[in-house]
Design a protein around this motif. Sequence first.
Motif, PDB file in Angstrom:
ATOM      1  N   HIS A  13       0.761  -1.066  -0.064  1.00  0.00           N
ATOM      2  CA  HIS A  13      -0.122  -0.369  -0.056  1.00  0.00           C
ATOM      3  C   HIS A  13       1.058   1.197   0.121  1.00  0.00           C
ATOM      4  O   HIS A  13       0.420   2.242  -0.651  1.00  0.00           O
ATOM      5  N   PRO A  16     -15.413  -0.391  -2.237  1.00  0.00           N
ATOM      6  CA  PRO A  16     -15.399  -0.135  -3.682  1.00  0.00           C
ATOM      7  C   PRO A  16     -14.373   1.228  -3.898  1.00  0.00           C
ATOM      8  O   PRO A  16     -13.834   0.945  -4.863  1.00  0.00           O
ATOM      9  N   TYR A  17     -14.220   1.927  -2.977  1.00  0.00           N
ATOM     10  CA  TYR A  17     -13.059   3.037  -3.131  1.00  0.00           C
ATOM     11  C   TYR A  17     -11.826   2.272  -3.246  1.00  0.00           C
ATOM     12  O   TYR A  17     -10.853   2.770  -4.294  1.00  0.00           O
ATOM     13  N   VAL A  18     -11.439   1.508  -2.519  1.00  0.00           N
ATOM     14  CA  VAL A  18     -10.031   0.924  -2.338  1.00  0.00           C
ATOM     15  C   VAL A  18      -9.782   0.160  -3.682  1.00  0.00           C
ATOM     16  O   VAL A  18      -8.902   0.080  -4.324  1.00  0.00           O
ATOM     17  N   ARG A  19     -10.923  -0.491  -4.174  1.00  0.00           N
ATOM     18  CA  ARG A  19     -10.908  -1.582  -5.358  1.00  0.00           C
ATOM     19  C   ARG A  19     -10.727  -0.603  -6.579  1.00  0.00           C
ATOM     20  O   ARG A  19      -9.974  -0.743  -7.464  1.00  0.00           O
ATOM     21  N   ALA A  20     -11.389   0.551  -6.393  1.00  0.00           N
ATOM     22  CA  ALA A  20     -11.215   1.721  -7.569  1.00  0.00           C
ATOM     23  C   ALA A  20      -9.712   2.328  -7.736  1.00  0.00           C
ATOM     24  O   ALA A  20      -9.221   2.217  -8.746  1.00  0.00           O
ATOM     25  N   LYS A  21      -9.215   2.332  -6.558  1.00  0.00           N
ATOM     26  CA  LYS A  21      -7.702   2.975  -6.673  1.00  0.00           C
ATOM     27  C   LYS A  21      -6.674   1.795  -7.062  1.00  0.00           C
ATOM     28  O   LYS A  21      -5.865   2.072  -7.621  1.00  0.00           O
ATOM     29  N   HIS A  22      -7.078   0.524  -6.814  1.00  0.00           N
ATOM     30  CA  HIS A  22      -6.533  -0.527  -7.044  1.00  0.00           C
ATOM     31  C   HIS A  22      -6.617  -0.882  -8.521  1.00  0.00           C
ATOM     32  O   HIS A  22      -5.258  -0.887  -9.154  1.00  0.00           O
ATOM     33  N   ALA A  23      -7.587  -0.641  -9.253  1.00  0.00           N
ATOM     34  CA  ALA A  23      -7.738  -0.815 -10.463  1.00  0.00           C
ATOM     35  C   ALA A  23      -7.056   0.335 -11.332  1.00  0.00           C
ATOM     36  O   ALA A  23      -6.394   0.111 -12.170  1.00  0.00           O
ATOM     37  N   GLN A  50      -3.476  -1.997 -11.398  1.00  0.00           N
ATOM     38  CA  GLN A  50      -3.875  -2.678 -12.718  1.00  0.00           C
ATOM     39  C   GLN A  50      -3.844  -1.859 -13.836  1.00  0.00           C
ATOM     40  O   GLN A  50      -3.787  -2.378 -14.802  1.00  0.00           O
ATOM     41  N   TRP A  92     -15.884   1.186 -10.395  1.00  0.00           N
ATOM     42  CA  TRP A  92     -15.695   1.107  -8.903  1.00  0.00           C
ATOM     43  C   TRP A  92     -15.889   2.530  -8.287  1.00  0.00           C
ATOM     44  O   TRP A  92     -16.493   2.660  -7.362  1.00  0.00           O
ATOM     45  N   ASP A 112     -11.120  -2.901   1.677  1.00  0.00           N
ATOM     46  CA  ASP A 112     -11.910  -3.792   0.751  1.00  0.00           C
ATOM     47  C   ASP A 112     -13.054  -3.147   0.231  1.00  0.00           C
ATOM     48  O   ASP A 112     -13.740  -3.794  -0.442  1.00  0.00           O
TER      49      ASP A 112
END
Length: 295
Positions: A20, A31-38, A42, A51, A29
């Motif tokens: 991180h 949706p905002y964290v998933r958006a930043k990960h994408a 990614q 996300w 975990d």
Amino acid sequence: MEGEKSYKKGSRDDEQHLFHVIHKVPSGDGPYVRAKHAQIVQKDPEAALVWFWKAINAGDRVDSALKDMAVVMKQLDRTEEAIEAIKSFRVLCSRNSQESIDNILIDLYKKCGRIDEQIVLLKQKLRLIYRGEAFNGRPTKTARSHGRKFQVSVKQETSRLLGNLGWAYMQKSNYMAAEAVYKKAQMIDPDANKACNLAFCLMKRAQYDEARVIFQDILLGRTQGGDIRTTNRARELLTELENQTQVLPLGLLGLDLDEDFVDGLEKLMNAWAPSRSRRLPIFEEISTSRDQLAC
């Protein structure tokens, strides 16, 4: 065995923390964290947008989700969509985030050529300074650029906004208005880029001698904040200036500037004096007049 399991769990936690920190992705975990990960890991902006929308709808870090989503949309050349998203969902964001949302909106207006709306919003932000509502009433704010934090004063912010306003008038070929705004911006917090734009306006208004002095100051390093791009632009424009004939460009015919606004700009310079009030009369002038500049 318990000690070994505990050690492995601690190692995994350390690895996740390091991940991180390196990728600047928030933990969790949602949706905002998933958006930043994408977005960051990614590098899949389309997935990130999905996300970010989910984060906004779920109320998960809405302030950050909306701003980050608008930035991604801009990168995907979906600027108009980003503008509409901000206008529709900024009501869900905190009061403290509105100033930074305005900054993103101004940048979006600039990118898609909606100059009139950019001018309106810039003047609105200048009024916030007059009312003492900018920076949540503090004399400075913490800004971020390329991952670095730095302090910005009210004077610096006023100069920056006036510089942006000058640029907007340049896009409308209202060089008289742009000149007046740039001169005041330079008197508050001078820099080479605004100086170069000011000299360009002076060129357009056939004030060649004044423009030449400014260009030469930039090239000689007498104007602070210069970089190679500004220096090269000043050199190119000075060469163009030397080849110009002393004829007023036809594009200037019929242009004028509201005298009330010019008077307000003059009063602004006196507002910074220690013995004066913190109120900036320029914005009162704008508010009580027809709120228009000749364009």
